[in-house]
Motif scaffolding. Sequence first.
Motif, PDB file in Angstrom:
ATOM      1  N   ALA A 134       0.843  -1.193   0.000  1.00 39.62           N
ATOM      2  CA  ALA A 134       0.000   0.000   0.000  1.00 39.62           C
ATOM      3  C   ALA A 134       0.882   1.248   0.000  1.00 39.62           C
ATOM      4  O   ALA A 134       1.957   1.269   0.596  1.00 39.62           O
ATOM      5  N   LEU A 135       0.424   2.286  -0.690  1.00 39.63           N
ATOM      6  CA  LEU A 135       1.175   3.535  -0.819  1.00 39.63           C
ATOM      7  C   LEU A 135       0.590   4.568   0.134  1.00 39.63           C
ATOM      8  O   LEU A 135      -0.622   4.786   0.155  1.00 39.63           O
ATOM      9  N   ASN A 136       1.460   5.203   0.931  1.00 37.98           N
ATOM     10  CA  ASN A 136       1.005   6.209   1.887  1.00 37.98           C
ATOM     11  C   ASN A 136       0.523   7.471   1.182  1.00 37.98           C
ATOM     12  O   ASN A 136       1.153   7.952   0.245  1.00 37.98           O
ATOM     13  N   VAL A 137      -0.601   8.008   1.663  1.00 40.44           N
ATOM     14  CA  VAL A 137      -1.109   9.307   1.235  1.00 40.44           C
ATOM     15  C   VAL A 137      -0.568  10.311   2.242  1.00 40.44           C
ATOM     16  O   VAL A 137      -0.779  10.169   3.443  1.00 40.44           O
ATOM     17  N   ARG A 138       0.149  11.322   1.742  1.00 39.02           N
ATOM     18  CA  ARG A 138       0.815  12.296   2.609  1.00 39.02           C
ATOM     19  C   ARG A 138       0.094  13.635   2.612  1.00 39.02           C
ATOM     20  O   ARG A 138      -0.580  14.002   1.650  1.00 39.02           O
ATOM     21  N   ALA A 139       0.268  14.399   3.709  1.00 38.90           N
ATOM     22  CA  ALA A 139      -0.342  15.717   3.841  1.00 38.90           C
ATOM     23  C   ALA A 139       0.340  16.740   2.937  1.00 38.90           C
ATOM     24  O   ALA A 139      -0.295  17.686   2.477  1.00 38.90           O
ATOM     25  N   ARG A 180      -9.886  13.387  -2.609  1.00 40.17           N
ATOM     26  CA  ARG A 180      -9.681  13.576  -1.171  1.00 40.17           C
ATOM     27  C   ARG A 180      -8.382  14.329  -0.958  1.00 40.17           C
ATOM     28  O   ARG A 180      -7.604  14.527  -1.880  1.00 40.17           O
ATOM     29  N   LYS A 181      -8.129  14.752   0.278  1.00 40.83           N
ATOM     30  CA  LYS A 181      -6.903  15.480   0.581  1.00 40.83           C
ATOM     31  C   LYS A 181      -5.724  14.537   0.556  1.00 40.83           C
ATOM     32  O   LYS A 181      -5.839  13.387   0.964  1.00 40.83           O
ATOM     33  N   GLY A 182      -4.593  15.044   0.077  1.00 36.73           N
ATOM     34  CA  GLY A 182      -3.377  14.264   0.152  1.00 36.73           C
ATOM     35  C   GLY A 182      -2.576  14.229  -1.126  1.00 36.73           C
ATOM     36  O   GLY A 182      -3.032  14.671  -2.193  1.00 36.73           O
ATOM     37  N   TRP A 183      -1.370  13.678  -1.002  1.00 38.46           N
ATOM     38  CA  TRP A 183      -0.405  13.603  -2.087  1.00 38.46           C
ATOM     39  C   TRP A 183       0.157  12.198  -2.183  1.00 38.46           C
ATOM     40  O   TRP A 183       0.339  11.523  -1.171  1.00 38.46           O
ATOM     41  N   LEU A 184       0.443  11.764  -3.424  1.00 38.98           N
ATOM     42  CA  LEU A 184       1.110  10.484  -3.670  1.00 38.98           C
ATOM     43  C   LEU A 184       2.374  10.751  -4.464  1.00 38.98           C
ATOM     44  O   LEU A 184       2.373  11.564  -5.389  1.00 38.98           O
ATOM     45  N   THR A 185       3.460  10.053  -4.112  1.00 40.33           N
ATOM     46  CA  THR A 185       4.673  10.183  -4.903  1.00 40.33           C
ATOM     47  C   THR A 185       4.480   9.518  -6.264  1.00 40.33           C
ATOM     48  O   THR A 185       3.903   8.431  -6.364  1.00 40.33           O
ATOM     49  N   ALA A 186       4.947  10.187  -7.307  1.00 41.03           N
ATOM     50  CA  ALA A 186       4.805   9.652  -8.662  1.00 41.03           C
ATOM     51  C   ALA A 186       5.722   8.455  -8.890  1.00 41.03           C
ATOM     52  O   ALA A 186       5.549   7.725  -9.863  1.00 41.03           O
ATOM     53  N   ARG A 187       6.653   8.228  -7.985  1.00 41.39           N
ATOM     54  CA  ARG A 187       7.561   7.080  -8.112  1.00 41.39           C
ATOM     55  C   ARG A 187       6.781   5.771  -8.151  1.00 41.39           C
ATOM     56  O   ARG A 187       7.175   4.820  -8.796  1.00 41.39           O
ATOM     57  N   TYR A 188       5.649   5.728  -7.464  1.00 30.88           N
ATOM     58  CA  TYR A 188       4.856   4.502  -7.371  1.00 30.88           C
ATOM     59  C   TYR A 188       3.457   4.644  -7.965  1.00 30.88           C
ATOM     60  O   TYR A 188       2.562   3.873  -7.638  1.00 30.88           O
ATOM     61  N   VAL A 189       3.264   5.640  -8.853  1.00 27.82           N
ATOM     62  CA  VAL A 189       1.975   5.826  -9.527  1.00 27.82           C
ATOM     63  C   VAL A 189       2.248   5.965 -11.018  1.00 27.82           C
ATOM     64  O   VAL A 189       3.012   6.832 -11.439  1.00 27.82           O
ATOM     65  N   ARG A 190       1.632   5.109 -11.819  1.00 27.79           N
ATOM     66  CA  ARG A 190       1.724   5.224 -13.274  1.00 27.79           C
ATOM     67  C   ARG A 190       0.538   6.064 -13.727  1.00 27.79           C
ATOM     68  O   ARG A 190      -0.616   5.683 -13.512  1.00 27.79           O
ATOM     69  N   ASN A 191       0.822   7.221 -14.345  1.00 24.95           N
ATOM     70  CA  ASN A 191      -0.297   8.064 -14.776  1.00 24.95           C
ATOM     71  C   ASN A 191      -0.937   7.471 -16.025  1.00 24.95           C
ATOM     72  O   ASN A 191      -0.266   7.079 -16.961  1.00 24.95           O
ATOM     73  N   LEU A 192      -2.266   7.391 -16.010  1.00 28.11           N
ATOM     74  CA  LEU A 192      -3.040   6.838 -17.115  1.00 28.11           C
ATOM     75  C   LEU A 192      -3.507   7.926 -18.068  1.00 28.11           C
ATOM     76  O   LEU A 192      -3.937   7.639 -19.175  1.00 28.11           O
ATOM     77  N   ASP A 193      -3.442   9.187 -17.621  1.00 27.91           N
ATOM     78  CA  ASP A 193      -3.830  10.340 -18.420  1.00 27.91           C
ATOM     79  C   ASP A 193      -2.740  11.404 -18.271  1.00 27.91           C
ATOM     80  O   ASP A 193      -1.863  11.270 -17.423  1.00 27.91           O
ATOM     81  N   THR A 194      -2.828  12.458 -19.051  1.00 23.58           N
ATOM     82  CA  THR A 194      -1.910  13.577 -18.899  1.00 23.58           C
ATOM     83  C   THR A 194      -2.331  14.361 -17.668  1.00 23.58           C
ATOM     84  O   THR A 194      -3.466  14.799 -17.555  1.00 23.58           O
ATOM     85  N   ILE A 195      -1.401  14.546 -16.760  1.00 24.61           N
ATOM     86  CA  ILE A 195      -1.685  15.238 -15.501  1.00 24.61           C
ATOM     87  C   ILE A 195      -1.097  16.649 -15.594  1.00 24.61           C
ATOM     88  O   ILE A 195       0.100  16.796 -15.822  1.00 24.61           O
ATOM     89  N   PRO A 196      -1.914  17.694 -15.399  1.00 20.58           N
ATOM     90  CA  PRO A 196      -1.396  19.059 -15.498  1.00 20.58           C
ATOM     91  C   PRO A 196      -0.597  19.455 -14.248  1.00 20.58           C
ATOM     92  O   PRO A 196      -0.739  18.830 -13.186  1.00 20.58           O
ATOM     93  N   TRP A 197       0.219  20.481 -14.375  1.00 17.81           N
ATOM     94  CA  TRP A 197       0.938  21.024 -13.234  1.00 17.81           C
ATOM     95  C   TRP A 197      -0.029  21.814 -12.370  1.00 17.81           C
ATOM     96  O   TRP A 197      -0.948  22.465 -12.886  1.00 17.81           O
ATOM     97  N   CYS A 198       0.147  21.779 -11.063  1.00 12.16           N
ATOM     98  CA  CYS A 198      -0.685  22.564 -10.154  1.00 12.16           C
ATOM     99  C   CYS A 198      -0.374  24.048 -10.340  1.00 12.16           C
ATOM    100  O   CYS A 198       0.755  24.412 -10.628  1.00 12.16           O
ATOM    101  N   ARG A 199      -1.383  24.870 -10.168  1.00 12.66           N
ATOM    102  CA  ARG A 199      -1.189  26.324 -10.305  1.00 12.66           C
ATOM    103  C   ARG A 199      -1.104  26.986  -8.975  1.00 12.66           C
ATOM    104  O   ARG A 199      -1.614  26.615  -8.013  1.00 12.66           O
TER     105      ARG A 199
END
Length: 142
Positions: A77-82, A123-142
Amino acid sequence: MLKTVKTSVALTVGALALGVLGAAPSLADDQDPKAGTATANETADHTQEAQPQPGSAAEDEQAAAWARHGRVVSRAALNVRAEPTTRSRVLGSVRSGAKVALACKVRGQNVLGNDIWYKLDDRKGWLTARYVRNLDTIPWCR
């Protein structure tokens, strides 16, 4: 020798012509909707498409169709971080193989050569991209 040059020129001209002709239908979509073309809510047979009621399950399904997703590829399982760092508080976790809705990405702490972090959309939180394969194009946060 002259024959190969003629062939190359003919292929180049043909490719350019296809490129121009292929772009023509997409340019037609830029016309003013009031000029006799179908509107966004009108189907090809000119009947009105039903709009989902605010707060309904149909509206949630429509919003989910536009969400950007990734798949957790960690072994556990991958931790969701604040915050986008491993030193921040753990808010929960996401099981390996889970499909997650992603809002945007930022640069954060480097995790095994990858400093991209994804902000969760649902939901609130962040996941490291090291362990997430993006299935779509993800935009940069503004």
